[in-house]
Scaffold this motif. Structure first.
Motif, PDB file in Angstrom:
ATOM      1  N   ALA A 180       0.594  -1.312  -0.166  1.00 42.63           N
ATOM      2  CA  ALA A 180      -0.059  -0.295  -0.125  1.00 42.63           C
ATOM      3  C   ALA A 180       1.020   1.147  -0.108  1.00 42.63           C
ATOM      4  N   TYR A 181       2.046   1.864   0.444  1.00 38.33           N
ATOM      5  CA  TYR A 181       2.652   2.393   0.853  1.00 38.33           C
ATOM      6  C   TYR A 181       3.364   2.837  -0.029  1.00 38.33           C
ATOM      7  N   GLY A 182       3.569   1.652  -0.758  1.00 38.49           N
ATOM      8  CA  GLY A 182       4.320   1.421  -1.873  1.00 38.49           C
ATOM      9  C   GLY A 182       3.475   1.841  -3.273  1.00 38.49           C
ATOM     10  N   ILE A 183       2.211   1.649  -3.715  1.00 40.97           N
ATOM     11  CA  ILE A 183       1.756   2.170  -4.502  1.00 40.97           C
ATOM     12  C   ILE A 183       1.179   3.816  -3.818  1.00 40.97           C
ATOM     13  N   SER A 184       1.639   4.409  -2.869  1.00 42.98           N
ATOM     14  CA  SER A 184       1.003   5.520  -2.900  1.00 42.98           C
ATOM     15  C   SER A 184       2.248   6.374  -2.498  1.00 42.98           C
ATOM     16  N   VAL A 185       3.601   5.781  -3.066  1.00 46.25           N
ATOM     17  CA  VAL A 185       4.825   7.029  -2.954  1.00 46.25           C
ATOM     18  C   VAL A 185       4.900   6.935  -4.532  1.00 46.25           C
ATOM     19  N   ALA A 186       4.453   5.694  -5.573  1.00 49.22           N
ATOM     20  CA  ALA A 186       4.462   6.060  -7.155  1.00 49.22           C
ATOM     21  C   ALA A 186       3.748   6.463  -7.651  1.00 49.22           C
ATOM     22  N   PHE A 187       2.535   6.817  -6.802  1.00 51.33           N
ATOM     23  CA  PHE A 187       1.412   7.737  -7.468  1.00 51.33           C
ATOM     24  C   PHE A 187       2.722   9.152  -7.057  1.00 51.33           C
ATOM     25  N   VAL A 188       2.125   9.838  -5.449  1.00 51.32           N
ATOM     26  CA  VAL A 188       3.329  10.792  -5.529  1.00 51.32           C
ATOM     27  C   VAL A 188       4.411  11.709  -6.675  1.00 51.32           C
ATOM     28  N   LEU A 189       5.134  10.601  -6.557  1.00 45.80           N
ATOM     29  CA  LEU A 189       6.022  11.374  -7.129  1.00 45.80           C
ATOM     30  C   LEU A 189       5.661  10.802  -8.845  1.00 45.80           C
ATOM     31  N   LEU A 190       4.994  10.086  -9.004  1.00 51.60           N
ATOM     32  CA  LEU A 190       4.377  10.306 -10.721  1.00 51.60           C
ATOM     33  C   LEU A 190       3.667  11.333 -10.448  1.00 51.60           C
ATOM     34  N   ARG A 191       3.751  12.346 -10.461  1.00 53.43           N
ATOM     35  CA  ARG A 191       2.164  13.213 -10.868  1.00 53.43           C
ATOM     36  C   ARG A 191       3.098  14.559 -10.970  1.00 53.43           C
ATOM     37  N   TRP A 192       3.747  14.809 -10.069  1.00 49.86           N
ATOM     38  CA  TRP A 192       4.351  16.287 -11.685  1.00 49.86           C
ATOM     39  C   TRP A 192       4.543  16.255 -12.695  1.00 49.86           C
ATOM     40  N   PRO A 193       5.443  14.549 -13.001  1.00 51.31           N
ATOM     41  CA  PRO A 193       5.960  14.387 -14.874  1.00 51.31           C
ATOM     42  C   PRO A 193       4.663  14.818 -15.134  1.00 51.31           C
ATOM     43  N   TYR A 194       3.458  13.182 -14.603  1.00 51.20           N
ATOM     44  CA  TYR A 194       2.249  12.842 -15.164  1.00 51.20           C
ATOM     45  C   TYR A 194       1.881  14.004 -15.889  1.00 51.20           C
ATOM     46  N   TYR A 195       1.556  14.836 -14.907  1.00 53.09           N
ATOM     47  CA  TYR A 195       0.332  16.327 -15.746  1.00 53.09           C
ATOM     48  C   TYR A 195       1.575  17.240 -16.629  1.00 53.09           C
ATOM     49  N   SER A 196       2.581  17.054 -16.080  1.00 54.33           N
ATOM     50  CA  SER A 196       3.286  17.777 -17.294  1.00 54.33           C
ATOM     51  C   SER A 196       3.271  17.363 -18.596  1.00 54.33           C
ATOM     52  N   TYR A 197       2.903  16.142 -18.914  1.00 52.08           N
ATOM     53  CA  TYR A 197       2.847  15.441 -20.369  1.00 52.08           C
ATOM     54  C   TYR A 197       1.798  15.315 -19.931  1.00 52.08           C
ATOM     55  N   THR A 198       0.826  15.280 -19.614  1.00 55.65           N
ATOM     56  CA  THR A 198      -0.297  14.953 -19.563  1.00 55.65           C
ATOM     57  C   THR A 198      -1.282  16.759 -20.195  1.00 55.65           C
ATOM     58  N   PHE A 199      -0.453  17.513 -19.956  1.00 57.23           N
ATOM     59  CA  PHE A 199      -1.174  19.169 -20.200  1.00 57.23           C
ATOM     60  C   PHE A 199       0.048  19.354 -21.716  1.00 57.23           C
ATOM     61  N   ARG A 200       1.032  19.397 -22.010  1.00 59.95           N
ATOM     62  CA  ARG A 200       1.697  18.936 -23.277  1.00 59.95           C
ATOM     63  C   ARG A 200       0.743  19.675 -24.171  1.00 59.95           C
ATOM     64  N   GLY A 201       1.122  20.808 -25.008  1.00 60.00           N
ATOM     65  CA  GLY A 201       0.061  21.023 -26.138  1.00 60.00           C
ATOM     66  C   GLY A 201      -0.910  21.858 -25.601  1.00 60.00           C
ATOM     67  N   THR A 202      -1.007  22.098 -24.296  1.00 62.73           N
ATOM     68  CA  THR A 202      -2.632  22.920 -24.227  1.00 62.73           C
ATOM     69  C   THR A 202      -1.634  23.834 -23.359  1.00 62.73           C
ATOM     70  N   LEU A 203      -3.252  25.360 -23.087  1.00 62.58           N
ATOM     71  CA  LEU A 203      -2.256  26.535 -22.195  1.00 62.58           C
ATOM     72  C   LEU A 203      -1.727  25.860 -21.005  1.00 62.58           C
ATOM     73  N   ILE A 204      -3.041  24.879 -20.024  1.00 66.64           N
ATOM     74  CA  ILE A 204      -2.893  24.634 -18.712  1.00 66.64           C
ATOM     75  C   ILE A 204      -1.509  24.403 -18.637  1.00 66.64           C
ATOM     76  N   ARG A 205      -1.275  24.465 -17.322  1.00 69.01           N
ATOM     77  CA  ARG A 205      -0.654  24.775 -17.066  1.00 69.01           C
ATOM     78  C   ARG A 205      -0.465  23.334 -15.344  1.00 69.01           C
ATOM     79  N   CYS A 206       0.504  22.813 -15.482  1.00 69.36           N
ATOM     80  CA  CYS A 206       0.690  21.959 -13.623  1.00 69.36           C
ATOM     81  C   CYS A 206      -0.004  22.789 -12.272  1.00 69.36           C
ATOM     82  N   SER A 207       1.263  24.327 -12.385  1.00 70.49           N
ATOM     83  CA  SER A 207       1.071  25.633 -11.550  1.00 70.49           C
ATOM     84  C   SER A 207      -0.062  25.647 -11.422  1.00 70.49           C
TER      85      SER A 207
END
Length: 280
Positions: A180-207
Motif C-alpha cells: 500500500a505504501y509502495g502504491i502511495s509513493v509511486a502515485f505521488v512521485l509520478l504526479r508532476w511528470p504525469y501532469y506535465s506530460y498530459t498538459f503538453r500542447g495545451t494552455l493548461i499549466r501544472c502550476s
C-alpha cells in the motif's frame, strides 16, 4: 471521410484500458501470492472502502465534463477555463471525503466492516496519499479523451505501469502494508511528470492545477488535523461531534481560501459556474 483516426483512437484507448486494468490489479495479485488470502482480504477491503466514494463522484462527472470539453477543443482558452473549474469541483467534492476518511479511519473501518476487519486499518492509512491523488486522476483522462490524444495516454501507461508494479514489489518486503505504501509513493512521485506530460500542447499549466489542489488540500488538512487533535486530547468518544467539527472547520477553511484567493476566485464560485454550464 477516413475512419482510420477513429480506429486509432479506439485501439489506443483499448490498449490503455487493458494495461491500466492489469496495473491497478497487480497489487491484489502480489498480496495474495506473497501473503495469502487473509492479507488479501484485509487489503482489498481497505482499498475498496477508500476508493468507492471517489468512483461515485468521478463517474457522473466524466459523463458531464467529457462532452463539454470536447466541444471546446478548438478554443484553447475556453478549454483551459472550463477544465480548471471542473478540476475545482472534483476536488471540492472528493478531497473532503478522503480527508474525512483519513480523520476517522479507525471508526470507518470498525463501523462499516466490524471488528473482524481491524487488520485493514494500517493498510487503509497507508493508501491515504494514493486516495488524494486518485481524486484528481480522472481529470487527466478527460484531457486525453476530449482532445483525441489517446496515443499519448497509452505511451504514458507503458512508461508508468512498470514503475507502479516495481514500487509495489519493493514495498512488499514489509507485507501488505508495504504494498500500500509502495502504491502511495509511486502515485505521488509520478504526479508532476504525469501532469506535465498530459498538459503538453495545451494552455493548461501544472502550476494552475496545483494551485487549485493546494487550496482544496489546505481546507481538508485543517479540518482533519483538528479532528485528530481533538481525538488525541479527548479520546475516541463523541464520534458525531468529531464529524460535525470536521464539517464546520472544512467549510470555514474553504471560505477563508475563497476570501484570500489572490485571483479573486477560490473554490466556491466554480461550483456555481460549472452547474450553470450543465443547466444551459
Amino acid at each position: 471521410m477516413s475512419v482510420r483516426p477513429y480506429i486509432r483512437y479506439g485501439l489506443n484507448l483499448a490498449g490503455f484500458n487493458v494495461l491500466n486494468y492489469f496495473s491497478r490489479n497487480a497489487d491484489n495479485v502480489l498480496v495474495g501470492w506473497r501473503f495469502g488470502g487473509a492479507a488479501l482480504g484485509y487489503y482489498s477491503k481497505a482499498y475498496s472502502l477508500l476508493m468507492l466514494p471517489l468512483s461515485q463522484i468521478n463517474s457522473p462527472m466524466t459523463k458531464i465534463m467529457l462532452p463539454a470539453l470536447s466541444r471546446l477543443q478548438d478554443d484553447p482558452q475556453a478549454y483551459k477555463i472550463v477544465y480548471l473549474k471542473s478540476v475545482t469541483v472534483v476536488l471540492a467534492l472528493g478531497f473532503p471525503i478522503v480527508g474525512w476518511l483519513m480523520a476517522l479511519n479507525e471508526e470507518v473501518i470498525l463501523l462499516i466492516l466490524g471488528n473482524q476487519w481491524i487488520g485493514s486499518i494500517a493498510i487503509y492509512k497507508a493508501l491515504m496519499p494514493a486516495a488524494f491523488v486518485s481524486a484528481l486522476n480522472v481529470t487527466t483522462g478527460w484531457v486525453y479523451l476530449s482532445l483525441g490524444t489517446t496515443d499519448r495516454q497509452l505511451k504514458w501507461t507503458l512508461f508508468a505501469a512498470p514503475l507502479n508494479v516495481l514500487a509495489m514489489w519493493i514495498g512488499s518486503r514489509w507485507g501488505a502494508v508495504g504494498v500500500a505504501y509502495g502504491i502511495s509513493v509511486a502515485f505521488v512521485l509520478l504526479r508532476w511528470p504525469y501532469y506535465s506530460y498530459t498538459f503538453r500542447g495545451t494552455l493548461i499549466r501544472c502550476s494552475d492545477v496545483f494551485r487549485v489542489v493546494f487550496r482544496a488540500l489546505f481546507s481538508v488538512l485543517c479540518a482533519a488535523f483538528l479532528v485528530l487533535l481533538f481525538k488525541s486530547v479527548i479520546g475516541g468518544e463523541l464520534l458525531i461531534f468529531r464529524v460535525c467539527l470536521y464539517t464546520v472547520v472544512y467549510v470555514i477553511s474553504l471560505l477563508f481560501v475563497d476570501v484570500c484567493s489572490f485571483r479573486g476566485e477560490g473554490l466556491v464560485k466554480p461550483l456555481g459556474d460549472v452547474w450553470y454550464r450543465i443547466r444551459n
